[in-house]
Design a protein around this motif. Structure first.
Motif, PDB file in Angstrom:
ATOM      1  N   SER A 542       4.438  -8.560  -8.410  1.00 36.92           N
ATOM      2  CA  SER A 542       4.695  -9.980  -8.633  1.00 36.92           C
ATOM      3  C   SER A 542       5.808 -10.114  -9.646  1.00 36.92           C
ATOM      4  CB  SER A 542       3.427 -10.675  -9.146  1.00 36.92           C
ATOM      5  OG  SER A 542       3.127 -10.241 -10.461  1.00 36.92           O
ATOM      6  N   ALA A 543       6.224 -11.344  -9.899  1.00 34.70           N
ATOM      7  CA  ALA A 543       7.261 -11.577 -10.898  1.00 34.70           C
ATOM      8  C   ALA A 543       6.776 -11.178 -12.289  1.00 34.70           C
ATOM      9  CB  ALA A 543       7.677 -13.048 -10.877  1.00 34.70           C
ATOM     10  N   GLN A 544       5.453 -11.118 -12.500  1.00 26.90           N
ATOM     11  CA  GLN A 544       4.911 -10.726 -13.795  1.00 26.90           C
ATOM     12  C   GLN A 544       4.940  -9.208 -13.988  1.00 26.90           C
ATOM     13  OE1 GLN A 544       3.573 -13.248 -11.960  1.00 26.90           O
ATOM     14  NE2 GLN A 544       4.266 -14.758 -13.457  1.00 26.90           N
ATOM     15  N   GLY A 545       5.036  -8.443 -12.905  1.00 26.90           N
ATOM     16  CA  GLY A 545       5.019  -6.986 -12.999  1.00 26.90           C
ATOM     17  C   GLY A 545       4.160  -6.392 -11.894  1.00 26.90           C
ATOM     18  N   ILE A 546       3.644  -5.194 -12.139  1.00 29.65           N
ATOM     19  CA  ILE A 546       2.863  -4.476 -11.134  1.00 29.65           C
ATOM     20  C   ILE A 546       1.481  -4.178 -11.702  1.00 29.65           C
ATOM     21  CG2 ILE A 546       2.718  -2.423  -9.662  1.00 29.65           C
ATOM     22  CD1 ILE A 546       5.736  -2.137  -9.916  1.00 29.65           C
ATOM     23  N   THR A 547       0.461  -4.484 -10.918  1.00 32.38           N
ATOM     24  CA  THR A 547      -0.911  -4.118 -11.245  1.00 32.38           C
ATOM     25  C   THR A 547      -1.377  -3.116 -10.208  1.00 32.38           C
ATOM     26  OG1 THR A 547      -1.322  -6.316 -12.153  1.00 32.38           O
ATOM     27  CG2 THR A 547      -3.242  -4.984 -11.618  1.00 32.38           C
ATOM     28  N   ARG A 548      -1.979  -2.006 -10.661  1.00 30.86           N
ATOM     29  CA  ARG A 548      -2.327  -0.942  -9.724  1.00 30.86           C
ATOM     30  C   ARG A 548      -3.661  -0.303 -10.069  1.00 30.86           C
ATOM     31  NH1 ARG A 548       2.338   0.932 -12.545  1.00 30.86           N
ATOM     32  NH2 ARG A 548       3.651   0.668 -10.718  1.00 30.86           N
ATOM     33  N   GLY A 549      -4.278   0.280  -9.055  1.00 32.19           N
ATOM     34  CA  GLY A 549      -5.515   1.033  -9.241  1.00 32.19           C
ATOM     35  C   GLY A 549      -5.682   1.992  -8.077  1.00 32.19           C
ATOM     36  N   SER A 550      -6.397   3.100  -8.305  1.00 32.47           N
ATOM     37  CA  SER A 550      -6.521   4.157  -7.307  1.00 32.47           C
ATOM     38  C   SER A 550      -7.977   4.374  -6.914  1.00 32.47           C
ATOM     39  CB  SER A 550      -5.947   5.474  -7.848  1.00 32.47           C
ATOM     40  OG  SER A 550      -4.560   5.380  -8.031  1.00 32.47           O
ATOM     41  N   THR A 551      -8.171   4.855  -5.696  1.00 34.01           N
ATOM     42  CA  THR A 551      -9.510   5.120  -5.195  1.00 34.01           C
ATOM     43  C   THR A 551      -9.425   6.017  -3.968  1.00 34.01           C
ATOM     44  OG1 THR A 551     -11.551   4.101  -4.368  1.00 34.01           O
ATOM     45  CG2 THR A 551      -9.492   3.069  -3.706  1.00 34.01           C
ATOM     46  N   ASN A 552     -10.537   6.691  -3.658  1.00 32.06           N
ATOM     47  CA  ASN A 552     -10.674   7.404  -2.387  1.00 32.06           C
ATOM     48  C   ASN A 552     -11.447   6.575  -1.366  1.00 32.06           C
ATOM     49  OD1 ASN A 552      -9.307   9.866  -2.864  1.00 32.06           O
ATOM     50  ND2 ASN A 552     -11.019  10.607  -4.090  1.00 32.06           N
ATOM     51  N   ASP A 553     -11.902   5.415  -1.777  1.00 31.22           N
ATOM     52  CA  ASP A 553     -12.803   4.597  -0.971  1.00 31.22           C
ATOM     53  C   ASP A 553     -12.020   3.484  -0.273  1.00 31.22           C
ATOM     54  OD1 ASP A 553     -14.832   3.151   0.125  1.00 31.22           O
ATOM     55  OD2 ASP A 553     -15.895   2.761  -1.748  1.00 31.22           O
ATOM     56  N   PHE A 554     -11.801   3.644   1.020  1.00 35.81           N
ATOM     57  CA  PHE A 554     -11.055   2.624   1.757  1.00 35.81           C
ATOM     58  C   PHE A 554     -11.844   1.322   1.862  1.00 35.81           C
ATOM     59  CE2 PHE A 554      -9.237   0.583   5.571  1.00 35.81           C
ATOM     60  CZ  PHE A 554      -7.907   0.570   5.192  1.00 35.81           C
ATOM     61  N   ALA A 555     -13.179   1.418   1.829  1.00 36.87           N
ATOM     62  CA  ALA A 555     -13.984   0.197   1.866  1.00 36.87           C
ATOM     63  C   ALA A 555     -13.698  -0.675   0.652  1.00 36.87           C
ATOM     64  CB  ALA A 555     -15.469   0.552   1.926  1.00 36.87           C
ATOM     65  N   LEU A 556     -13.435  -0.063  -0.498  1.00 35.20           N
ATOM     66  CA  LEU A 556     -13.075  -0.843  -1.681  1.00 35.20           C
ATOM     67  C   LEU A 556     -11.729  -1.521  -1.479  1.00 35.20           C
ATOM     68  CD1 LEU A 556     -13.482  -1.789  -4.582  1.00 35.20           C
ATOM     69  CD2 LEU A 556     -12.524   0.385  -5.352  1.00 35.20           C
ATOM     70  N   ILE A 557     -10.784  -0.812  -0.861  1.00 35.87           N
ATOM     71  CA  ILE A 557      -9.484  -1.427  -0.564  1.00 35.87           C
ATOM     72  C   ILE A 557      -9.681  -2.672   0.296  1.00 35.87           C
ATOM     73  CG2 ILE A 557      -7.291  -1.101   0.637  1.00 35.87           C
ATOM     74  CD1 ILE A 557      -7.463   0.478  -1.955  1.00 35.87           C
ATOM     75  N   GLN A 558     -10.492  -2.558   1.329  1.00 43.50           N
ATOM     76  CA  GLN A 558     -10.734  -3.704   2.202  1.00 43.50           C
ATOM     77  C   GLN A 558     -11.385  -4.856   1.430  1.00 43.50           C
ATOM     78  OE1 GLN A 558     -12.807  -1.150   5.183  1.00 43.50           O
ATOM     79  NE2 GLN A 558     -11.535  -2.207   6.684  1.00 43.50           N
ATOM     80  N   ARG A 559     -12.313  -4.499   0.537  1.00 43.03           N
ATOM     81  CA  ARG A 559     -12.997  -5.537  -0.230  1.00 43.03           C
ATOM     82  C   ARG A 559     -12.033  -6.244  -1.177  1.00 43.03           C
ATOM     83  NH1 ARG A 559     -15.552  -9.280  -1.655  1.00 43.03           N
ATOM     84  NH2 ARG A 559     -17.720  -9.371  -2.323  1.00 43.03           N
ATOM     85  N   LEU A 560     -11.157  -5.483  -1.811  1.00 42.62           N
ATOM     86  CA  LEU A 560     -10.183  -6.086  -2.721  1.00 42.62           C
ATOM     87  C   LEU A 560      -9.218  -7.005  -1.990  1.00 42.62           C
ATOM     88  CD1 LEU A 560      -9.366  -2.977  -4.955  1.00 42.62           C
ATOM     89  CD2 LEU A 560     -10.572  -5.046  -5.674  1.00 42.62           C
ATOM     90  N   LEU A 561      -8.959  -6.703  -0.718  1.00 44.14           N
ATOM     91  CA  LEU A 561      -8.019  -7.502   0.053  1.00 44.14           C
ATOM     92  C   LEU A 561      -8.664  -8.722   0.701  1.00 44.14           C
ATOM     93  CD1 LEU A 561      -5.923  -4.688   1.815  1.00 44.14           C
ATOM     94  CD2 LEU A 561      -5.301  -6.053  -0.175  1.00 44.14           C
ATOM     95  N   ASP A 562      -9.957  -8.900   0.517  1.00 47.77           N
ATOM     96  CA  ASP A 562     -10.651 -10.025   1.149  1.00 47.77           C
ATOM     97  C   ASP A 562      -9.989 -11.377   0.905  1.00 47.77           C
ATOM     98  OD1 ASP A 562     -12.585  -8.923   2.703  1.00 47.77           O
ATOM     99  OD2 ASP A 562     -14.220  -9.135   1.265  1.00 47.77           O
ATOM    100  N   PRO A 563      -9.509 -11.669  -0.317  1.00 49.66           N
ATOM    101  CA  PRO A 563      -8.923 -13.005  -0.528  1.00 49.66           C
ATOM    102  C   PRO A 563      -7.642 -13.261   0.267  1.00 49.66           C
ATOM    103  CG  PRO A 563      -9.523 -11.983  -2.626  1.00 49.66           C
ATOM    104  CD  PRO A 563      -9.615 -10.915  -1.575  1.00 49.66           C
ATOM    105  N   VAL A 564      -7.010 -12.216   0.769  1.00 48.80           N
ATOM    106  CA  VAL A 564      -5.749 -12.383   1.511  1.00 48.80           C
ATOM    107  C   VAL A 564      -6.091 -12.785   2.937  1.00 48.80           C
ATOM    108  CG1 VAL A 564      -3.572 -11.317   2.174  1.00 48.80           C
ATOM    109  CG2 VAL A 564      -4.718 -10.605   0.061  1.00 48.80           C
ATOM    110  N   LYS A 565      -5.954 -14.050   3.246  1.00 56.83           N
ATOM    111  CA  LYS A 565      -6.391 -14.575   4.536  1.00 56.83           C
ATOM    112  C   LYS A 565      -5.361 -14.373   5.641  1.00 56.83           C
ATOM    113  CE  LYS A 565     -10.097 -15.860   2.506  1.00 56.83           C
ATOM    114  NZ  LYS A 565     -11.286 -14.982   2.633  1.00 56.83           N
ATOM    115  N   GLN A 566      -4.076 -14.374   5.286  1.00 52.40           N
ATOM    116  CA  GLN A 566      -3.016 -14.121   6.263  1.00 52.40           C
ATOM    117  C   GLN A 566      -2.208 -12.912   5.803  1.00 52.40           C
ATOM    118  OE1 GLN A 566      -1.402 -18.366   6.401  1.00 52.40           O
ATOM    119  NE2 GLN A 566      -1.140 -17.703   8.503  1.00 52.40           N
ATOM    120  N   ARG A 567      -2.002 -11.947   6.722  1.00 47.93           N
ATOM    121  CA  ARG A 567      -1.434 -10.670   6.309  1.00 47.93           C
ATOM    122  C   ARG A 567      -0.290 -10.232   7.222  1.00 47.93           C
ATOM    123  NH1 ARG A 567      -7.215  -7.405   5.572  1.00 47.93           N
ATOM    124  NH2 ARG A 567      -8.125  -8.872   4.065  1.00 47.93           N
ATOM    125  N   ARG A 568       0.765  -9.694   6.589  1.00 49.92           N
ATOM    126  CA  ARG A 568       1.800  -8.948   7.311  1.00 49.92           C
ATOM    127  C   ARG A 568       1.601  -7.483   6.941  1.00 49.92           C
ATOM    128  NH1 ARG A 568       7.449 -10.533   5.605  1.00 49.92           N
ATOM    129  NH2 ARG A 568       7.998  -9.021   7.215  1.00 49.92           N
TER     130      ARG A 568
END
Length: 851
Positions: A542-568
């Motif tokens: 974002s214009a504020q910078g980069i926020t990042r985190g790592s995981t081996n769990d793809f289910a967590l990735i999907q959960r974190l992306l839940d608020p994104v209703k429209q995706r490219r």
């Protein structure tokens, strides 16, 4: 050969890790007036960095044929405080350019005078000692990397090369925290037996919490435009028994005190005896005002919340803020997340951001869904904008230190004293409180106060700064911070949010992605990276910078992306993943409906073959491989031991190709190859050549001297490392030309000693480096059909002859340039004699026979 490889690998290691810093001189004019100072001179690999300050309009650095001209405009509060007579308020400068031989010359131009000063660089003796000091760490890293190295030698698995680069830290190892998988409360409860859920909910929200009283201390100084909403939110949203102490500190705004009197009077009937207004006759400052409130609060015997008059509490905030005192031991302070709360800031840690009306409550609604314990972390300090304080620890140290003047840093000082007594400071991510910081003092005065008081903190608590940096690097709140950041970004998105799948290896694909994201700012973008320490690293840009985190769990990735209703969903590059055959399924899983799009960027041929360069097992390009091939280079082994044929591979990736709405190719050659591999995708192909990332001027080669063949970029096997090795030895024997690499070489292919390897460079350095080394011709030694070649186009832009093999996008570009030429590569085997013959013939026809 093995020894040469080790030497080359060590040279690469040194180029990345060797760093020497020496202090620089003061810069005085002829009248002995101090015009500036060079704080430090740093040599890092092949880069020279000089930092300092100057009371000048321009500062110019010249070194080894390179020149940089900067305006000293970096904020330097320390300099301005020490030298109040400076003409310029922001006077810091920093230079970064390619290292060469000889001294550096600094020129200061103030308009009324000029100063030229020679800057000494670290001596060769110090450089050699620094290099020698890296031998033992290198050998240790080599020993620890042996299993990975043996696997790579046996399998040539690209994921092993990725791991080796990260192991030797040859690519940036960003400090990225591992995210805990069970972040959201509902996810945790869903995994529990039905009979245990009620007990778990009772544990998380104990009945005693509802009766836990609290005292809110709010110092007030101006900010009348905020007070009505701030106070209304306290009354409306506080879900525990409460008292409120207001300290009006003689605000210059004459309307503040009458408003407060009227407001307090209006609350008396509904909340008798619960609100106290203290009025100072003279301004006491923030710290003394807080201390007055704390002294009164201690008498009530409840935990205290220090709340700024520019903090806006959301519904249900109090129970969330107070729960840690019942659930955990030795809790001294609890601080929620906010848009402006230093280490508790979101979307980006330690970065302030402004919120639109209603955004804070939307973010807090997402925060409230988090597991109360998963959203909790020990921190080195609390932050006083909204900080709960244990009454037990407050009794032990009942006041803030007034040595911090008008404020900033006083809560850090108190927290460090409490840490010494065993108290814990917790960050709480399942509560988000908006903070419109800087209202009391103003942004300029705040910067001055922060700089002054930070120096006091550093003196009193020498380990504190390191503790904060460690917290930032490991970020125990990474998962909730990223969740809040994504929720914030999704709420702002005007359309589909891009989600890129990318690797972590740098190169042209990463340069393109970086520029593409930057060009779209302030729109946000998500990048899902592979090839990192954990399989997935999710980044919000974002214009504020980069926020990042790592995981081996793809289910967590999907959960974190839940608020994104429209995706490219955009595939950029998956090379280096531990299980690349699985990537298409993962990307397809991110598509949730017809509102989402899938796009593919063809930066290489990974969607066609595990050999993303299409080279076969003998390192040759013989055209598009048949899906029935048994060549081992075009097969893959999954982590579970399953062996995939090329046909299996293309079936997996073909599903992604079929689902894609758009496939971007960057050259006609790559369009033809993709269409041949996936005929059904031909109508989706969109040809859009890249543009150069920097503008380069046309240059003129020096005539009448020995030809100097330049090679741009970092050269691995598919980029022509073996060609370079053999060519360097040929030229070492014949002396027909010199060879210079502007970039790095794969250590497994060491060059002859007569060849020069410059190391890392910036694109804007290319013209000066051409002059430094006397480059007359460019060679693009790639032995695969590149999809697009930045280095080829950069070489062409200089106007010097460019030579390459008759392959892919590089050959298309060189043909169009009509300077240099394309060398046939029959049966995928480079003919070095033919290559040299053509290059040297254009320089001096009489020498062509000798080649």
């Amino acid at each position: 050969m093995f020894y040469q490889t080790l030497v080359a690998l060590f040279a690469r290691y040194v180029g990345v890790h060797q760093q020497l810093t020496i202090p620089g001189p003061s810069l005085h004019g002829q009248t002995a007036d101090l015009l500036g100072h060079v704080d430090r001179v740093t040599v890092h690999g092949q880069r020279l960095r000089i930092e300092g300050w100057a009371d000048a309009q321009h500062v110019v650095l010249c070194h080894a044929g390179l020149r940089q001209d900067v305006i000293p405009n970096l904020p330097r509060q320390d300099v301005n405080a020490a030298h109040p007579g400076l003409r310029r308020s922001n006077c810091g400068f920093a230079f970064d350019l390619a290292l060469g031989a000889g001294p550096a010359t600094l020129t200061l131009d103030r308009g009324d005078l000029q100063l030229v000063h020679q800057i000494a660089l670290p001596t060769m003796g110090r450089m050699r000692r620094a290099r020698a000091a890296l031998i033992l760490p290198f050998l240790h890293a080599l020993l620890m990397a042996t299993p990975i190295l043996l696997r790579w030698l046996a399998t040539k698995d690209p994921a092993c090369r990725t791991r080796l680069k990260h192991h030797f830290q040859l690519v940036p190892n960003l400090p990225t925290a591992a995210m805990q998988p069970l972040l959201f409360l509902q996810d945790c409860l869903s995994l529990m037996p039905t009979g245990l859920r009620a007990a778990e909910i009772a544990r998380l929200q104990p009945p005693a919490l509802a009766h836990r009283a609290m005292t809110i201390v709010m110092p007030i100084y101006n900010a009348l435009h905020l007070l009505p909403e701030v106070l209304t939110r306290v009354i409306r949203n506080t879900d525990l028994p409460w008292r409120l102490i207001l300290i009006e500190d003689a605000s210059p705004d004459p309307a503040v005190r009458p408003f407060l009197r009227s407001w307090v009077a209006a609350q008396k009937q509904a909340f008798p005896g619960r609100i106290t207004l203290i009025e100072h006759k003279e301004n006491q400052g923030f710290i003394r005002s807080v201390n007055v409130g704390l002294a009164l609060a201690v008498g009530h015997g409840d935990h205290v919340v220090l709340l700024n008059s520019d903090a806006f509490v959301p519904p249900g905030w109090a129970t969330r803020l107070m729960r840690p005192y019942l659930a955990h031991d030795r809790v001294a302070t609890v601080t929620p997340m906010s848009n402006d709360a230093e280490i508790f800031s979101a979307p980006v840690i330690c970065r302030r951001s402004s919120l639109a009306q209603g955004e804070a409550d939307q973010i807090d609604a997402l925060a409230a869904l988090m597991h109360p314990d998963a959203a909790l972390a020990d921190a080195p300090t609390g932050v006083g904008f909204c900080m709960a304080i244990s009454i037990d620890y407050l009794r032990r140290i009942p006041a803030l230190d007034t040595a911090f003047g008008r404020g900033y840093g006083e809560e850090v000082d108190w927290c460090q004293k409490i840490r010494a007594l065993g108290g814990r400071h917790l960050g709480l991510a399942n509560l988000f409180v908006e903070h419109r910081g800087g209202t009391s003092f103003g942004a300029t005065e705040k910067q001055r106060l922060v700089a002054r008081n930070n120096a006091v903190i550093s003196h009193r608590y020498p380990n504190y700064d390191a503790d904060v940096q460690r917290f930032i690097a490991t970020d125990p709140l990474a998962a909730p911070r990223l969740a809040l950041a994504i929720g914030w970004a999704a709420g702002r998105a005007a359309g589909p949010m891009p989600i890129y799948l990318a690797h972590d290896l740098g190169g042209g694909a990463e340069d393109y992605l970086t520029h593409r994201i930057a060009a779209a700012l302030p729109e946000t973008a998500l990048v899902l990276r592979i090839g990192t320490a954990l399989r997935w690293r999710l980044e919000l840009h974002s214009a504020q910078g980069i926020t990042r985190g790592s995981t081996n769990d793809f289910a967590l990735i999907q959960r974190l992306l839940d608020p994104v209703k429209q995706r490219r969903i955009i595939y950029s590059c998956g090379v280096g993943d531990a299980d690349p055959a699985d990537l298409p399924a993962k990307l397809l899983a991110l598509k949730r409906g017809p509102q989402d799009r899938i796009e593919i960027l063809v930066h290489d041929y990974f969607p066609i073959s595990p050999s993303y360069s299409l080279l076969n097992g003998t390192g040759q390009y013989l055209g598009l491989p048949a899906s029935t091939t048994t060549d081992p280079a075009h097969s893959a082994r999954r982590p579970n031991g399953t062996q995939l044929t090329l046909q299996n591979w293309q079936e997996n990736w073909g599903r992604l190709i079929t689902a894609a709405h758009d496939i971007a190719v960057f050259s006609q050659s790559s369009a033809d190859i993709m269409a041949a591999a996936y005929p059904q995708a031909r109508r989706k192909l969109r040809l859009t050549p890249h543009r150069l990332l920097v503008d380069l001027p046309a240059l003129r080669a020096m005539a009448g001297e020995t030809p100097v063949i330049g090679v741009l970029g970092n050269i691995g096997f598919h980029k022509g490392a073996a060609v370079m090795r053999d060519l360097s030895h040929n030229l070492d024997r014949s002396g027909a030309a010199k060879l210079v690499v502007l970039g790095r070489m794969d250590p497994l292919y060491p060059l002859a000693t007569s060849a020069q390897v410059h190391g890392g460079y910036l694109r804007q350095d290319i013209p000066a480096l051409v002059a430094r080394y006397g480059i007359t011709d460019w060679l693009i030694p790639s032995i695969w059909p590149e999809t697009f070649s930045y280095t080829t186009h950069e070489a062409i832009a200089t106007g010097l002859p460019v030579w390459c093999f008759d392959l892919g996008a590089q050959a298309d570009a060189v043909r169009q340039s009509r300077r240099g030429g394309v060398i046939p590569i029959p049966s995928g085997v480079p003919d070095l004699a033919d290559l040299l013959k053509k290059i040297l013939k254009t320089r001096n026809p009489t020498e062509s026979a000798a080649a």
